[in-house]
Design a protein around this motif. Structure first.
Motif, PDB file in Angstrom:
ATOM      1  N   LEU A  81       4.410  19.967  27.996  1.00 10.25           N
ATOM      2  CA  LEU A  81       3.164  19.514  27.397  1.00 10.25           C
ATOM      3  C   LEU A  81       3.070  17.996  27.401  1.00 10.25           C
ATOM      4  O   LEU A  81       4.093  17.295  27.346  1.00 10.25           O
ATOM      5  N   PRO A  82       1.864  17.462  27.428  1.00  6.10           N
ATOM      6  CA  PRO A  82       1.705  16.007  27.292  1.00  6.10           C
ATOM      7  C   PRO A  82       1.994  15.590  25.855  1.00  6.10           C
ATOM      8  O   PRO A  82       2.099  16.443  24.961  1.00  6.10           O
ATOM      9  N   PRO A  83       2.109  14.297  25.578  1.00 11.77           N
ATOM     10  CA  PRO A  83       2.257  13.850  24.187  1.00 11.77           C
ATOM     11  C   PRO A  83       1.054  14.316  23.352  1.00 11.77           C
ATOM     12  O   PRO A  83      -0.094  14.204  23.793  1.00 11.77           O
ATOM     13  N   LEU A  84       1.319  14.841  22.183  1.00 11.91           N
ATOM     14  CA  LEU A  84       0.271  15.374  21.309  1.00 11.91           C
ATOM     15  C   LEU A  84       0.302  14.663  19.962  1.00 11.91           C
ATOM     16  O   LEU A  84       1.363  14.271  19.463  1.00 11.91           O
ATOM     17  N   LEU A  85      -0.891  14.499  19.342  1.00 12.53           N
ATOM     18  CA  LEU A  85      -0.987  13.910  18.012  1.00 12.53           C
ATOM     19  C   LEU A  85      -0.658  14.949  16.952  1.00 12.53           C
ATOM     20  O   LEU A  85      -0.933  16.150  17.123  1.00 12.53           O
ATOM     21  N   ASN A  86      -0.064  14.512  15.857  1.00 12.52           N
ATOM     22  CA  ASN A  86       0.122  15.387  14.702  1.00 12.52           C
ATOM     23  C   ASN A  86      -1.237  15.656  14.063  1.00 12.52           C
ATOM     24  O   ASN A  86      -1.977  14.728  13.728  1.00 12.52           O
ATOM     25  N   THR A  87      -1.594  16.897  13.883  1.00 15.92           N
ATOM     26  CA  THR A  87      -2.881  17.243  13.302  1.00 15.92           C
ATOM     27  C   THR A  87      -2.770  18.203  12.115  1.00 15.92           C
ATOM     28  O   THR A  87      -3.780  18.480  11.469  1.00 15.92           O
ATOM     29  N   ARG A  88      -1.568  18.679  11.785  1.00 11.38           N
ATOM     30  CA  ARG A  88      -1.445  19.695  10.733  1.00 11.38           C
ATOM     31  C   ARG A  88      -0.428  19.351   9.649  1.00 11.38           C
ATOM     32  O   ARG A  88      -0.509  19.885   8.543  1.00 11.38           O
ATOM     33  N   GLN A  89       0.541  18.490   9.922  1.00  6.77           N
ATOM     34  CA  GLN A  89       1.594  18.208   8.958  1.00  6.77           C
ATOM     35  C   GLN A  89       1.265  16.944   8.158  1.00  6.77           C
ATOM     36  O   GLN A  89       1.098  15.861   8.723  1.00  6.77           O
ATOM     37  N   ASP A  90       1.185  17.104   6.829  1.00  9.61           N
ATOM     38  CA  ASP A  90       0.840  15.986   5.957  1.00  9.61           C
ATOM     39  C   ASP A  90       1.893  14.884   6.039  1.00  9.61           C
ATOM     40  O   ASP A  90       3.079  15.141   6.271  1.00  9.61           O
ATOM     41  N   ARG A 145       0.834  -1.211   0.000  1.00  8.51           N
ATOM     42  CA  ARG A 145       0.000   0.000   0.000  1.00  8.51           C
ATOM     43  C   ARG A 145       0.865   1.257   0.000  1.00  8.51           C
ATOM     44  O   ARG A 145       1.886   1.310   0.691  1.00  8.51           O
ATOM     45  N   ASN A 146       0.418   2.228  -0.764  1.00 14.55           N
ATOM     46  CA  ASN A 146       0.963   3.583  -0.683  1.00 14.55           C
ATOM     47  C   ASN A 146      -0.110   4.456  -0.042  1.00 14.55           C
ATOM     48  O   ASN A 146      -1.238   4.515  -0.531  1.00 14.55           O
ATOM     49  N   GLU A 147       0.239   5.122   1.053  1.00 17.26           N
ATOM     50  CA  GLU A 147      -0.759   5.878   1.813  1.00 17.26           C
ATOM     51  C   GLU A 147      -0.294   7.306   2.041  1.00 17.26           C
ATOM     52  O   GLU A 147       0.872   7.546   2.376  1.00 17.26           O
ATOM     53  N   SER A 148      -1.235   8.233   1.862  1.00 13.85           N
ATOM     54  CA  SER A 148      -0.986   9.647   2.157  1.00 13.85           C
ATOM     55  C   SER A 148      -2.079  10.152   3.078  1.00 13.85           C
ATOM     56  O   SER A 148      -3.268   9.891   2.845  1.00 13.85           O
ATOM     57  N   ARG A 149      -1.673  10.875   4.126  1.00 11.01           N
ATOM     58  CA  ARG A 149      -2.620  11.479   5.068  1.00 11.01           C
ATOM     59  C   ARG A 149      -2.449  12.997   4.986  1.00 11.01           C
ATOM     60  O   ARG A 149      -1.353  13.519   5.221  1.00 11.01           O
ATOM     61  N   LEU A 150      -3.541  13.667   4.670  1.00 12.82           N
ATOM     62  CA  LEU A 150      -3.508  15.105   4.430  1.00 12.82           C
ATOM     63  C   LEU A 150      -4.356  15.792   5.491  1.00 12.82           C
ATOM     64  O   LEU A 150      -5.551  15.527   5.623  1.00 12.82           O
ATOM     65  N   PHE A 151      -3.724  16.696   6.264  1.00 15.28           N
ATOM     66  CA  PHE A 151      -4.387  17.357   7.387  1.00 15.28           C
ATOM     67  C   PHE A 151      -4.724  18.797   7.017  1.00 15.28           C
ATOM     68  O   PHE A 151      -3.964  19.472   6.314  1.00 15.28           O
ATOM     69  N   SER A 152      -5.833  19.280   7.549  1.00 16.03           N
ATOM     70  CA  SER A 152      -6.228  20.679   7.337  1.00 16.03           C
ATOM     71  C   SER A 152      -5.333  21.597   8.173  1.00 16.03           C
ATOM     72  O   SER A 152      -5.027  21.295   9.340  1.00 16.03           O
ATOM     73  N   GLY A 153      -4.946  22.725   7.570  1.00 15.11           N
ATOM     74  CA  GLY A 153      -4.148  23.695   8.315  1.00 15.11           C
ATOM     75  C   GLY A 153      -4.912  24.360   9.427  1.00 15.11           C
ATOM     76  O   GLY A 153      -4.318  24.966  10.332  1.00 15.11           O
ATOM     77  N   GLY A 154      -6.253  24.248   9.410  1.00 15.54           N
ATOM     78  CA  GLY A 154      -7.067  24.839  10.470  1.00 15.54           C
ATOM     79  C   GLY A 154      -7.352  23.915  11.627  1.00 15.54           C
ATOM     80  O   GLY A 154      -8.119  24.273  12.539  1.00 15.54           O
ATOM     81  N   ASN A 155      -6.754  22.745  11.636  1.00 13.72           N
ATOM     82  CA  ASN A 155      -6.980  21.805  12.730  1.00 13.72           C
ATOM     83  C   ASN A 155      -6.415  22.332  14.047  1.00 13.72           C
ATOM     84  O   ASN A 155      -5.416  23.060  14.073  1.00 13.72           O
ATOM     85  N   SER A 156      -7.055  21.925  15.135  1.00 13.48           N
ATOM     86  CA  SER A 156      -6.484  22.194  16.452  1.00 13.48           C
ATOM     87  C   SER A 156      -5.171  21.435  16.591  1.00 13.48           C
ATOM     88  O   SER A 156      -5.039  20.301  16.113  1.00 13.48           O
TER      89      SER A 156
END
Length: 595
Positions: A196-205, A160-171
């Protein structure tokens, strides 16, 4: 005449080459005696036996015939020669001489061996040679042992080739609670916390990530009623919802996991009992349980067509599934150990599969899933400052979680009287809701536009145990997430946003499971999964990157380029149901094969 007999037990003990030589020698003698019998006629001159004697003696000396076999042949040759001479004398006395019956120059006379004797020798040699052939495997080289016919291998591969694209307006403040729970906790005291606690990536593709999945299993038919299986699978870690391995990592070797190990027995024609680790026995969609999910425990499955209507099959499943056992030695460094605290999934499902006619088929199922002892519990006062290493409800945090469920703090941490403001407060987090799920599934297969297949799937899940008031009571005010986007800095129940419902619709046009070259399908669907409609740890890890509090549509299609080999493309566009903005678009391109 008495046919000769040689030692069969001795022949079996001879080496294979000796046995072959012996068989060749005996065959030579038989051939000569047969020729002699064919050439011999009554009244012929008494044959000389010297040629035969020399032949047999030569075979004995060369080792082609054993001494006892040679002596038996010599004795028989001499006996038959004497009998033949006697018969010739009697024939000469009873009939006038005839020149036609006189021996001619060049004639060869050998003793006569009756057909029954020749047949016996031939059969014995044949049996000896065939026994040797079977033992050495050259009589039937393609034949397999009986036990091997009861074992089969099966598996599948995917790249599989997978791409995850996040919105720049995400928290950018989505906490990774799973990472906290797998570590030593997070200090919630702002005066003492390290950051800070561990945080999920929400903005970087994350683009063009190559991933692979491999599964290979062995299934053994122990008897007509008993079967067993073992399967190995790839996977980046031991999570229960995916066997996909992310490639790269410096070209390092990849992990292999024990994915299945099970034993099943058919109790009667329509009832099967399975135990171990095996495929999900319930009829579900990936909205509730991932397609890669296997379960532990035991399941009793029933399936039987109605006697009055063979096109209508009733089915049902009862499952007892252990989710997690508390440690026998918890707390590890305490003289007093905690009582056993085990988490279970009890499942009950009933349904029917009805072939209405050649163009229409309907399947429906209703299930109830009770997740026992999975919600969090607040501990008793826990004096970590005094040297305690654990609190008495640390076991209640989930062994595996994705994201979306409402969470609560588990530890009631006692403050150091000497310095309460600077007392470290490392917290773990557990599920605030209980989960008792009502699951309804419906599928309709039909033909449209001539003879093209169309499949419609619908799935609805309701958490019957969802209760906001009880969640806040259970947490003692310690709810930490699922507040509205405009919640205050110190949110309360008025700011809380969650729900206990989930549903999915999907339409598939074409062949749902491509297998022959040229098979194809296209599909489209929509999901909405409210935060506490189900535990977030067991559903599809691709839709919104797994978990609950997600909604969105998905599109896809597949085309078989060869037998059991097909290409798949899938696009998912998802966002949060409640809370801060969190939008993800996911593209997956795959090459699949199964065997």
């Amino acid at each position: 005449m008495t046919p000769f007999a040689y030692s069969h037990s001795f022949a079996r003990q001879r080496p294979p080459l000796a046995r072959k030589a012996q068989a060749m020698a005996i065959a030579t003698v038989i051939a000569l005696t047969s020729m002699a019998a064919a050439a011999q006629a009554p009244g012929a001159a008494v044959p000389t036996e010297s040629a035969m004697v020399r032949l047999i003696q030569g075979l004995v000396q060369s080792g082609a015939l054993t001494k006892d076999v040679g002596e038996a042949l010599l004795a028989q040759a001499q006996t038959e020669a004497m009998a033949q001479r006697q018969a010739q004398r009697q024939a000469s006395a009873a009939a006038p001489p005839a020149s036609a019956l006189q021996a001619q120059a060049g004639d060869v006379r050998v003793p006569y061996v009756p057909q029954t004797v020749r047949d016996g020798i031939r059969d014995e040699v044949k049996n000896e040679v065939m026994a040797q052939a079977r033992s050495e495997g050259w009589a039937a080289p393609n034949e397999t042992p009986e036990w091997a016919k009861r074992i089969r291998f099966e598996g599948d591969l995917r790249v599989r080739n997978e791409s995850r694209l996040f919105s720049g307006g995400n928290s950018n403040e989505v906490v990774n609670y799973a990472a906290i729970n797998s570590g030593s906790g997070y200090d919630v005291n702002l005066n003492t916390t390290a950051g800070l606690p561990p945080l999920l990536n929400t903005r970087q593709d994350r683009k063009n990530q190559w991933r692979a999945r491999a599964r290979i299993g062995l299934v053994a038919d122990i008897s007509d009623n008993t079967h067993a299986g073992v399967r190995l699978a790839s996977g980046s870690d031991d999570n229960p919802v995916s066997t996909t391995q992310t490639l790269g990592n410096g070209l390092g070797k990849k992990n292999i996991w024990l994915d299945q190990v099970w034993l099943s027995h058919r109790l009667m024609d329509s009832v099967t009992l399975t135990g171990g680790r095996f495929s999900n026995p319930f009829v579900t969609t990936d909205m509730l349980f991932s397609n890669d999910l296997n379960v532990d425990g035991v399941a009793l499955q029933y399936s039987k067509p109605l006697p009055s209507n063979k096109d209508l099959t009733l089915f049902g499943t009862i499952g007892i599934i252990p989710l997690e056992y508390s440690s026998d030695s918890f707390p590890a460094n305490s003289l007093n150990k905690a009582a056993s605290e085990n988490k279970w999934l009890l499942g009950l499902q009933a349904g029917a599969d009805w072939k209405l006619n050649e163009r229409n088929r309907v399947r429906g199922a209703l299930a109830y899933y009770d997740f026992k002892n999975v919600s969090g519990k607040v501990s008793g006062p826990c004096a970590l400052y005094a040297g305690a290493q654990a609190c008495d409800t640390d076991w209640s945090r989930p062994a595996f979680m994705q994201k979306g469920n409402t969470l609560m703090m588990l530890r009631d941490i006692a403050l150091n009287p000497a310095d309460p403001a600077n007392t470290s407060q490392p917290q773990y987090f557990g599920l605030a809701s209980k989960f008792q799920l009502l699951d309804m599934n419906l599928r309709w297969d039909t033909k449209v536009a001539g003879n093209y297949g169309l499949r419609l799937d619908a799935n609805y899940v309701r958490n019957l145990a969802y209760d906001e008031n009880k969640m806040f009571q259970r947490a003692r005010g310690g709810i930490v997430n699922n507040y509205g986007a405009n919640a205050s800095l110190t949110p309360g129940k008025a700011d809380f946003r969650s729900g206990g419902n989930a549903y999915m619709f999907q339409a598939t046009f074409g062949k749902p499971s491509p297998s022959a070259r040229g098979d194809w399908n296209v599909l489209a669907g929509y999901k909405r999964i409210e935060p506490d409609s189900m535990p977030d740890g067991y559903n599809d890890p691709s839709f919104h990157q797994g978990g609950t509090n997600a909604r969105g549509y998905f599109l896809g299609g597949s085309y078989a380029i060869d037998k059991n080999t097909w290409l798949t493309g899938r696009w998912m566009s998802t966002k949060e149901v409640y809370g801060a903005p969190y939008q993800i678009d996911t593209l997956q391109l795959e090459l699949n094969a199964r065997f």
